[in-house]
Write a protein that holds these residues in place. Structure first.
Motif, PDB file in Angstrom:
ATOM      1  N   ASN A   1       1.062  -1.223  -0.352  1.00  0.00           N
ATOM      2  CA  ASN A   1      -0.305  -0.148   0.099  1.00  0.00           C
ATOM      3  C   ASN A   1       1.130   1.345  -0.256  1.00  0.00           C
ATOM      4  OD1 ASN A   1      -2.482   1.870   0.204  1.00  0.00           O
ATOM      5  ND2 ASN A   1      -2.508   1.045   1.905  1.00  0.00           N
ATOM      6  N   ASP A   2       1.924   1.267  -0.626  1.00  0.00           N
ATOM      7  CA  ASP A   2       3.288   2.968  -1.075  1.00  0.00           C
ATOM      8  C   ASP A   2       3.259   2.563   0.713  1.00  0.00           C
ATOM      9  OD1 ASP A   2       2.695   3.089  -3.471  1.00  0.00           O
ATOM     10  OD2 ASP A   2       1.165   3.478  -3.600  1.00  0.00           O
ATOM     11  N   GLU A   3       3.022   1.760   1.802  1.00  0.00           N
ATOM     12  CA  GLU A   3       3.647   2.795   3.252  1.00  0.00           C
ATOM     13  C   GLU A   3       2.682   3.050   3.625  1.00  0.00           C
ATOM     14  OE1 GLU A   3       7.287   3.196   2.963  1.00  0.00           O
ATOM     15  OE2 GLU A   3       8.507   1.516   1.993  1.00  0.00           O
ATOM     16  N   LEU A   4       1.590   3.205   2.955  1.00  0.00           N
ATOM     17  CA  LEU A   4       0.582   3.974   3.183  1.00  0.00           C
ATOM     18  C   LEU A   4      -0.103   3.851   4.472  1.00  0.00           C
ATOM     19  CD1 LEU A   4      -0.898   6.089   0.676  1.00  0.00           C
ATOM     20  CD2 LEU A   4       0.965   6.822   2.263  1.00  0.00           C
ATOM     21  N   ALA A   5      -1.210   4.399   5.624  1.00  0.00           N
ATOM     22  CA  ALA A   5      -1.709   2.489   6.335  1.00  0.00           C
ATOM     23  C   ALA A   5      -3.029   2.800   6.298  1.00  0.00           C
ATOM     24  CB  ALA A   5      -1.920   3.464   7.902  1.00  0.00           C
ATOM     25  N   PRO A   6      -3.763   2.014   6.337  1.00  0.00           N
ATOM     26  CA  PRO A   6      -3.259   0.727   6.402  1.00  0.00           C
ATOM     27  C   PRO A   6      -2.196   0.063   5.809  1.00  0.00           C
ATOM     28  CG  PRO A   6      -5.334   0.216   5.858  1.00  0.00           C
ATOM     29  CD  PRO A   6      -5.046   1.724   5.585  1.00  0.00           C
ATOM     30  N   SER A   7      -1.360  -0.772   6.278  1.00  0.00           N
ATOM     31  CA  SER A   7      -0.038  -1.638   5.562  1.00  0.00           C
ATOM     32  C   SER A   7       0.352  -2.822   7.064  1.00  0.00           C
ATOM     33  CB  SER A   7       1.344  -0.060   5.391  1.00  0.00           C
ATOM     34  OG  SER A   7       0.996   0.885   5.270  1.00  0.00           O
ATOM     35  N   MET A   8       0.047  -4.186   5.289  1.00  0.00           N
ATOM     36  CA  MET A   8       0.601  -5.464   5.436  1.00  0.00           C
ATOM     37  C   MET A   8       2.063  -5.302   5.560  1.00  0.00           C
ATOM     38  SD  MET A   8      -0.107  -7.804   7.021  1.00  0.00           S
ATOM     39  CE  MET A   8      -2.142  -8.045   6.385  1.00  0.00           C
ATOM     40  N   ALA A   9       2.709  -5.634   6.412  1.00  0.00           N
ATOM     41  CA  ALA A   9       4.539  -6.074   6.398  1.00  0.00           C
ATOM     42  C   ALA A   9       4.581  -7.141   6.771  1.00  0.00           C
ATOM     43  CB  ALA A   9       5.174  -5.136   7.796  1.00  0.00           C
TER      44      ALA A   9
ATOM     45  N   HIS B   1       2.211  -8.769   9.465  1.00  0.00           N
ATOM     46  CA  HIS B   1       1.745  -8.175  10.522  1.00  0.00           C
ATOM     47  C   HIS B   1       0.829  -7.114   9.712  1.00  0.00           C
ATOM     48  CE1 HIS B   1       0.820  -6.465  14.325  1.00  0.00           C
ATOM     49  NE2 HIS B   1       1.533  -4.650  14.195  1.00  0.00           N
ATOM     50  N   LEU B   2      -0.422  -6.981  10.319  1.00  0.00           N
ATOM     51  CA  LEU B   2      -0.653  -4.913   9.871  1.00  0.00           C
ATOM     52  C   LEU B   2      -0.410  -4.025  10.769  1.00  0.00           C
ATOM     53  CD1 LEU B   2      -3.099  -4.284   7.744  1.00  0.00           C
ATOM     54  CD2 LEU B   2      -5.025  -5.207   9.302  1.00  0.00           C
ATOM     55  N   TYR B   3      -0.312  -3.345   9.863  1.00  0.00           N
ATOM     56  CA  TYR B   3      -0.057  -2.046  10.898  1.00  0.00           C
ATOM     57  C   TYR B   3      -1.611  -0.828  10.339  1.00  0.00           C
ATOM     58  CZ  TYR B   3       4.456  -2.652  12.078  1.00  0.00           C
ATOM     59  OH  TYR B   3       5.940  -3.102  12.853  1.00  0.00           O
ATOM     60  N   THR B   4      -2.060  -0.738  11.260  1.00  0.00           N
ATOM     61  CA  THR B   4      -3.701   0.005  11.116  1.00  0.00           C
ATOM     62  C   THR B   4      -3.762   1.629  10.679  1.00  0.00           C
ATOM     63  OG1 THR B   4      -3.994   0.082  12.977  1.00  0.00           O
ATOM     64  CG2 THR B   4      -4.742  -1.753  11.615  1.00  0.00           C
ATOM     65  N   LYS B   5      -2.146   2.089  11.798  1.00  0.00           N
ATOM     66  CA  LYS B   5      -2.108   3.401  11.725  1.00  0.00           C
ATOM     67  C   LYS B   5      -0.919   4.197  11.707  1.00  0.00           C
ATOM     68  CE  LYS B   5      -5.533   4.128  16.466  1.00  0.00           C
ATOM     69  NZ  LYS B   5      -5.393   4.093  17.592  1.00  0.00           N
ATOM     70  N   ALA B   6      -1.033   5.157  10.826  1.00  0.00           N
ATOM     71  CA  ALA B   6       0.990   6.021  10.555  1.00  0.00           C
ATOM     72  C   ALA B   6       1.725   5.677  11.864  1.00  0.00           C
ATOM     73  CB  ALA B   6      -0.093   7.140  10.443  1.00  0.00           C
ATOM     74  N   GLY B   7       2.966   5.930  11.943  1.00  0.00           N
ATOM     75  CA  GLY B   7       3.647   5.976  13.033  1.00  0.00           C
ATOM     76  C   GLY B   7       5.177   4.864  12.226  1.00  0.00           C
ATOM     77  N   ALA B   8       5.958   6.003  13.093  1.00  0.00           N
ATOM     78  CA  ALA B   8       7.646   5.085  13.189  1.00  0.00           C
ATOM     79  C   ALA B   8       7.602   4.051  14.424  1.00  0.00           C
ATOM     80  CB  ALA B   8       8.725   5.789  13.140  1.00  0.00           C
ATOM     81  N   TYR B   9       7.636   2.415  13.815  1.00  0.00           N
ATOM     82  CA  TYR B   9       7.833   1.455  15.124  1.00  0.00           C
ATOM     83  C   TYR B   9       8.855   0.904  14.518  1.00  0.00           C
ATOM     84  CZ  TYR B   9       2.455   2.185  14.629  1.00  0.00           C
ATOM     85  OH  TYR B   9       1.150   2.494  14.085  1.00  0.00           O
ATOM     86  N   THR B  10       9.590   0.504  15.770  1.00  0.00           N
ATOM     87  CA  THR B  10      10.432  -0.252  16.444  1.00  0.00           C
ATOM     88  C   THR B  10      10.202  -1.475  16.305  1.00  0.00           C
ATOM     89  OG1 THR B  10      11.888   1.659  17.227  1.00  0.00           O
ATOM     90  CG2 THR B  10      12.589  -0.711  17.581  1.00  0.00           C
ATOM     91  N   VAL B  11      11.149  -2.464  15.866  1.00  0.00           N
ATOM     92  CA  VAL B  11      10.966  -3.857  15.226  1.00  0.00           C
ATOM     93  C   VAL B  11      12.272  -4.774  15.322  1.00  0.00           C
ATOM     94  CG1 VAL B  11       9.809  -6.213  14.204  1.00  0.00           C
ATOM     95  CG2 VAL B  11       8.748  -3.661  13.086  1.00  0.00           C
ATOM     96  N   ASN B  12      11.122  -5.557  16.893  1.00  0.00           N
ATOM     97  CA  ASN B  12      12.625  -6.429  17.596  1.00  0.00           C
ATOM     98  C   ASN B  12      12.558  -7.149  17.133  1.00  0.00           C
ATOM     99  OD1 ASN B  12      13.595  -3.814  18.580  1.00  0.00           O
ATOM    100  ND2 ASN B  12      12.218  -4.404  19.949  1.00  0.00           N
TER     101      ASN B  12
ATOM    102  N   LYS C   1       3.677   5.599   6.790  1.00  0.00           N
ATOM    103  CA  LYS C   1       2.561   6.668   6.539  1.00  0.00           C
ATOM    104  C   LYS C   1       1.345   7.358   6.517  1.00  0.00           C
ATOM    105  CE  LYS C   1       4.978   7.078   2.416  1.00  0.00           C
ATOM    106  NZ  LYS C   1       6.091   6.638   1.228  1.00  0.00           N
ATOM    107  N   ASP C   2       1.042   8.588   6.565  1.00  0.00           N
ATOM    108  CA  ASP C   2      -0.679   8.663   6.551  1.00  0.00           C
ATOM    109  C   ASP C   2      -0.365   9.314   5.422  1.00  0.00           C
ATOM    110  OD1 ASP C   2      -2.774   9.790   7.503  1.00  0.00           O
ATOM    111  OD2 ASP C   2      -2.549  11.096   9.116  1.00  0.00           O
ATOM    112  N   PRO C   3      -1.840   8.570   4.739  1.00  0.00           N
ATOM    113  CA  PRO C   3      -2.830   8.864   2.989  1.00  0.00           C
ATOM    114  C   PRO C   3      -3.002  10.186   3.960  1.00  0.00           C
ATOM    115  CG  PRO C   3      -3.235   7.295   4.955  1.00  0.00           C
ATOM    116  CD  PRO C   3      -2.802   7.134   5.338  1.00  0.00           C
ATOM    117  N   ASN C   4      -3.816  11.540   5.223  1.00  0.00           N
ATOM    118  CA  ASN C   4      -4.324  12.137   4.757  1.00  0.00           C
ATOM    119  C   ASN C   4      -3.646  13.516   6.209  1.00  0.00           C
ATOM    120  OD1 ASN C   4      -7.015  11.100   3.690  1.00  0.00           O
ATOM    121  ND2 ASN C   4      -6.796   9.856   6.658  1.00  0.00           N
ATOM    122  N   ALA C   5      -1.906  12.848   5.842  1.00  0.00           N
ATOM    123  CA  ALA C   5      -0.946  14.129   6.320  1.00  0.00           C
ATOM    124  C   ALA C   5      -1.439  14.919   5.903  1.00  0.00           C
ATOM    125  CB  ALA C   5       0.043  12.988   6.659  1.00  0.00           C
ATOM    126  N   THR C   6      -1.376  16.925   6.277  1.00  0.00           N
ATOM    127  CA  THR C   6      -0.573  17.754   5.404  1.00  0.00           C
ATOM    128  C   THR C   6       0.228  18.376   6.136  1.00  0.00           C
ATOM    129  OG1 THR C   6      -2.532  18.868   7.059  1.00  0.00           O
ATOM    130  CG2 THR C   6      -2.926  17.985   4.438  1.00  0.00           C
TER     131      THR C   6
END
Length: 377
Positions: free
Chosen positions: A42-50, A84-95, A116-121
């Motif tokens: 999804n072009d790294e836009l939320a929601p995104s499947m990693a 893993h499905l990320y439903t919200k935008a943000g920077a996530y540290t994966v361990n 990334k937030d698809p609606n970010a301005t």
């Protein structure tokens, strides 16, 4: 005199060559090395499947390995290769933690995933660490910078944005080239080649020209020309290594700063060349409204951000104690803020135009050079 007969003793020297014994020397078992790669849809836009691919090195001698994933959003997994499905935008540290049954190792590796937030301005801001260009938005949230795919640089110190054609121009000191790309990094291409160590860049929209420094002066070229060699000298005879430059569009004047001393100016019609400050050493300069903003090398570990009237009068000190020479001052006219990078600490700072309300705004994984700020989205 003592009658002592000294007999050399060869302590197993021959035996060492012929094998003094048949002992086996234990070789420590190879260690476990946790590693992984990932892709995001999804072009790294939320929601995104990693989708995570476990590339860990697990020698057979260490026993059975188990894997534990922490996705940074409160969710986890024990699968070897999870999704893993990320439903919200943000920077996530994966361990990823790998444990072994025989060697009893516990090894961990971490990566940061940006959704990334698809609606970010906000206001787009860019910087380079020398090889990669990063982009984020200035808004009410903490900045989330992502690398632009496309630009690949050797040693870049300066960038400028063409807000009319929606292009970014990047100088490459290491390659002796100037590149350009679209604002999203696509269309990366050479613009000028065979240039002598360019750093600073500035655009004159009045004549549709771009200016840059070389080791002994300033050159310029036509933005509409596709000829990689098209250029002309504008300022010559600068023995102190020009680095940063900026254009005053109202008064039609170019300003530049020399790494080894000197801030000069020249009218864009080629007249009125003068040296405002013969001794100030620095790497960047920017015209903002009716003042120039620049860095000054005072001492090792004490670079200062200063401002002055366009004629060089009324100098003010805005920031002190910067670790290394600054390359790139950005200006956000919406919030009336200036941005600069401390290459000694890898922190991007911002403050009011008079130096008030200084803020450690972003800590980068490397240098923050060539800061440019676009128009509000």
């Amino acid at each position: 005199m003592n009658n002592v007969i000294r007999i050399p003793v060869l302590v197993c020297l021959v035996g060492m060559l012929l094998s003094c014994g048949d002992e086996d020397f234990a070789v420590p078992p190879a260690s476990t090395v946790p590693k992984f790669t990932y892709t995001v849809d999804n072009d790294e836009l939320a929601p995104s499947m990693a989708t995570f691919t476990n590339t860990s090195i697990v020698p057979s001698s260490v026993g059975e390995a188990t894997f534990y994933w922490n996705f940074g959003d409160g969710e986890s997994s024990r699968d070897a290769n999870p999704q893993h499905l990320y439903t919200k935008a943000g920077a996530y540290t994966v361990n990823l933690v790998v444990t072994t049954s025989i060697s009893l190792e516990v090894r961990k590796v971490s990566e940061t995933i940006v959704i990334k937030d698809p609606n970010a301005t906000g206001v787009p801001i860019y910087y380079t660490d020398g090889s990669t260009v990063f982009q984020a938005l200035i808004n009410t949230q903490a900045p989330i910078f992502t690398a632009l795919e496309g630009p690949s640089l050797q040693s870049s110190y300066g960038m400028v944005m063409d807000t009319v054609a929606q292009k970014i121009y990047m100088s490459d000191y290491g390659a002796d080239k100037i590149y350009r790309a679209n604002l999203d990094g696509s269309g990366f291409e050479e613009f000028r080649t065979g240039i002598d160590s360019p750093n600073g860049l500035a655009i004159d929209y009045g004549e549709n020209q771009i200016y840059w420094d070389n080791s002994s002066g300033i050159q310029r070229a036509d933005l509409n020309s596709s000829d990689l060699n098209q250029k002309e000298d504008f300022v010559t005879g600068q023995t102190n290594d020009p680095d940063g430059l900026s254009i005053d569009p109202v008064n039609r004047k170019l300003y530049w700063i020399n790494y080894n001393g000197g801030i000069g100016s020249k009218n864009l019609d080629g007249t009125g060349e003068t040296m405002l400050f013969p001794d100030i050493e620095g790497g960047t300069i920017m015209v903002i409204n009716d003042r120039i903003y620049f860095d000054e090398y005072v001492d090792s570990g004490d670079i200062r951000i200063k401002s002055a009237d366009l004629d060089g009068n009324n100098i003010n000190t805005l920031a002190v104690g910067i670790g290394r020479v600054v390359y790139g001052i950005g200006y956000d006219p919406n919030d009336q803020k200036i941005y600069w990078g401390d290459r000694g600490t890898d922190i991007m700072w911002r403050a009011d135009l008079d130096g008030g309300n200084p803020e450690s705004w972003f800590t980068a994984p490397g240098d923050t050079r060539g800061i440019i700020i676009g128009k509000k989205q």
